[in-house]
Design an enzyme around this catalytic site. Structure first.
Site, short mmCIF file in Angstrom:
data_model
loop_
_atom_site.label_atom_id
_atom_site.label_comp_id
_atom_site.label_asym_id
_atom_site.label_seq_id
_atom_site.Cartn_x
_atom_site.Cartn_y
_atom_site.Cartn_z
N SER A 218 -5.01 1.38 -25.25
CA SER A 218 -4.04 2.84 -25.23
C SER A 218 -2.49 2.82 -25.43
O SER A 218 -2.01 2.39 -26.67
CB SER A 218 -5.07 3.44 -23.86
N ASP B 77 -0.44 9.08 -27.37
CA ASP B 77 -0.46 8.19 -26.36
C ASP B 77 -1.10 6.72 -27.88
O ASP B 77 -1.57 7.51 -29.44
CB ASP B 77 -1.36 7.13 -25.90
N GLU C 268 -4.43 15.02 -15.90
CA GLU C 268 -4.17 14.09 -15.38
C GLU C 268 -1.98 14.63 -15.24
O GLU C 268 -2.36 14.29 -16.84
CB GLU C 268 -4.25 12.56 -15.46
N ASN D 77 -0.63 12.47 -16.87
CA ASN D 77 -0.06 11.62 -17.81
C ASN D 77 -0.34 12.48 -19.33
O ASN D 77 -0.24 12.01 -20.33
CB ASN D 77 -0.06 10.54 -17.61
C1 16G Z 1 -6.43 4.41 -16.99
C2 16G Z 1 -6.83 5.77 -16.59
C3 16G Z 1 -5.86 6.92 -16.78
C4 16G Z 1 -5.08 7.04 -15.23
C5 16G Z 1 -4.70 5.43 -15.04
C6 16G Z 1 -3.83 5.36 -13.95
C7 16G Z 1 -8.99 6.39 -17.83
C8 16G Z 1 -9.50 6.41 -19.70
N1 16G Z 1 -7.33 5.98 -18.60
O1 16G Z 1 -5.26 4.30 -18.23
O2 16G Z 1 -6.92 8.85 -16.30
O3 16G Z 1 -3.72 7.90 -15.51
O4 16G Z 1 -5.19 4.26 -15.31
O5 16G Z 1 -3.42 3.65 -13.57
O6 16G Z 1 -8.84 7.39 -17.44
P1 16G Z 1 -2.73 3.23 -12.71
O7 16G Z 1 -3.89 3.22 -11.71
O8 16G Z 1 -2.09 1.81 -13.11
O9 16G Z 1 -2.07 4.10 -11.84
ZN ZN Z 2 -5.80 6.48 -24.47
#
Ligand code: 16G
Ligand code: ZN
Length: 534
Positions: A64, A281, A377, A379
């Site tokens: 990603s 992304d 989200e 983001n």
């Molecule tokens: C992952 C998740 C995303 C989330 C992020 C939070 C998926 C496909 N991706 O990239 O949705 O916003 O984690 O990251 O579910 P963090 O736990 O480091 O804050």
């Molecule tokens: Zn992605």
């Protein structure tokens, strides 16, 4: 012990002393320590398919928005959903088996435990993003799949949502729920056709500049554009940061994560004041919009904005179609949603808001419980899903006036335009363009719907992030004891204050979010809470 599984696993030995976890977005780490994991994931994918009587399971090789030297892998369930939690645990256990004999034994143990008939066919679809390590890692998955005797379809390069689309199409082919043709061309045809119908002859104003993070979204968007109506009739799109020949440029100074985190446009963007821009992304499952206002100030239109825009539009169309009494729309957010966005949805749009923990699967599950679930989200990850009952209600509904019919046609087209299997940056982008065209809005009108509360996100390095345990959709800490009370005390000192701390699921850190009436108060609050967390 010998046999094809042992041989395949021995070919890709596990590095010593590393522990892998199937996290919120699958396995993700430095690409050079992933070979053993990928072979084991191939075995799990085959087992999962067999446990579902040979349904197609997806394997996506991507990291990603992570830097170019990283990579990762995730598994996709038959309708395009994220992997079931029970199988996340199996994947983690499998990834951490060191010797080939232990892997083979675990494979057979799982088969026995879940009563999986190893003679049942296993069918697996694979695809990857444009990372340099992708080809090698694909080879590792293939070795696992071959050893497990799976039938494999390799789609080469795809965006993550395209892979989800293929999986759903393959599993619904020749059924009443057929989702589309399981080819790249089928994908472009489906979404471009729906875009054209949903526009209803309206033309989006100006142009759209799309930053593709130098990832797989670049060539795929270029392909999609060939299927869209000509720019004179619909939308003029400028594609930037689409260099996939230089994989070391992936996500570097560009892409949705760069824009959201730095609150600035990619330096390479030449867009002028008022020009609509968006960034995907690295695997094109996230999108955020932005523009420079008349004073040349950068303005972000993030996932919260997309959710409010889309929910308000679908709400209007459903009402105009005469369906407001039978279909209820809801919005699903995480704690990161700006308080102003939540308030706008509840008080202005008069829609229900649910809050879930971070991670697409949580939002998706909550949205599945609604008639129409709009989930994003902040983001930029997100989509809209329609329940089976809702789809049936819409299909059976007979409009009572030309106005109702017109709105109903738009709803139908939106259902086709929105990738129901997973959040899809390309599909979300076309949807936003449709809504803006119908409302005759530019980015400034969109921004004017509400004013974001100033906010601050901090990353705090701690000794052990596992001690940070939360409740209430990650909005309150239950451990370490007493910390939440201290945070509450700080929050009360500022106007419109809100703050929370949670352990990251993707990095070894705790994230602290704070918002308040002014920038100074938000920053001060974030700093104080970060101090408490340390
Ligand atoms: C992952 C998740 C995303 C989330 C992020 C939070 C998926 C496909 N991706 O990239 O949705 O916003 O984690 O990251 O579910 P963090 O736990 O480091 O804050
Ligand atoms: Zn992605």
């Amino acid at each position: 012990m010998s046999g094809p599984i042992v041989e395949a696993v021995q070919k890709h030995p596990a590095p010593e002393g590393l522990i892998y976890t199937y996290g919120t977005a699958g396995f993700r780490t430095k690409a050079d320590v992933l070979d053993s994991v990928l072979t084991r994931v191939g075995l799990v994918a085959a087992l999962r398919s067999r446990s579902l009587k040979g349904k197609w399971i997806g394997v996506m090789i991507t990291a990603s928005h992570n830097p170019p030297e990283d990579n990762g892998v995730k598994l996709v369930e038959p309708l395009g959903n994220m992997l079931q939690e029970e199988w996340e645990v199996i994947s983690t256990d499998m990834a951490n088996k060191v010797s080939a004999e232990h892997v083979s034994k675990f494979y057979h143990d799982i088969a026995a435990q879940y009563r999986i008939d190893l003679e049942t066919p296993a069918r697996v679809v694979v695809a990857r993003d444009t990372r340099a390590s992708g080809a090698r890692l694909l080879g590792c998955v293939m070795d696992g799949l071959k050893a497990a005797g799976a039938e494999v379809k390799d789609y080469g390069f795809l965006t993550t949502p395209q892979l989800h689309y293929m999986v759903r199409c393959l599993n619904t082919e020749d059924t009443k729920d057929a989702y589309g043709t399981p080819t790249e061309n089928g994908y472009y045809e489906k979404f471009s056709h729906a875009f054209k119908v949903a526009l209803k002859g309206k033309k989006p104003s100006g142009s759209l500049t799309v930053d593709c993070a130098n990832g797989v979204g670049g060539p795929k968007l270029t392909e999609l554009i060939k299927h869209l109506p000509p720019k004179e009739e619909a939308l003029e799109i400028f594609v930037i940061n689409d260099n996939v020949i230089k994989p070391e440029s992936l996500n570097v100074e560009c892409g949705a994560d760069y824009v959201k985190t730095n609150q600035r446009a990619p330096p390479s963007s030449k867009a002028g004041a008022g020009d609509r821009c968006c960034s995907l992304d690295g695997d094109a499952d996230r999108v955020v919009y932005y523009f420079k206002d008349m004073n040349n100030v950068f303005r972000l239109l993030d996932g919260d904005r997309i959710a409010t825009l889309v929910a308000s539009f679908l709400g209007d169309q459903i009402r105009q179609a005469g369906l407001a009494d039978s279909i209820k729309i809801g919005v699903v957010q995480t704690a990161y949603a700006n308080g102003a966005a939540t308030q706008y949805v509840e008080q202005h749009l008069k829609l229900k808001v649910d809050c879930t923990p971070t991670g697409v699967k949580h939002l998706h599950h909550a949205a599945e419980k609604l008639d129409v679930g709009v989930y994003f989200e902040a983001n930029g990850h997100g989509t809209v899903i329609f329940s089976d009952d809702t789809l049936e209600t819409i299909a059976k509904y007979e409009p009572k006036s030309p106005g109702q019919k017109e709105a109903l046609d738009v709803v139908h087209a939106c259902i086709d335009l929105i990738n129901q299997s997973v959040g899809d940056a390309l599909s979300d982008m076309l949807l936003v363009e449709v809504v803006l065209a119908h409302k005759n809005w530019g980015p400034q009108e969109w921004l004017s719907t509400y004013t974001d509360l100033p906010n601050r996100l901090l990353k705090v390095i701690v000794n052990d992030r596992k001690i940070f345990k939360t409740t209430d959709a990650e909005r309150r800490l239950v451990s370490p004891e007493g910390l939440q009370a201290q945070i509450d005390k700080e929050v009360q000192k500022v106007r419109q204050g809100r703050s929370f701390a949670r352990a990251s699921g993707t990095e070894d850190a705790v994230r602290v979010y704070a918002e308040a009436a002014t920038k100074a108060e938000a920053e001060d609050l974030a700093r104080k809470v970060a101090e408490l967390v340390k």
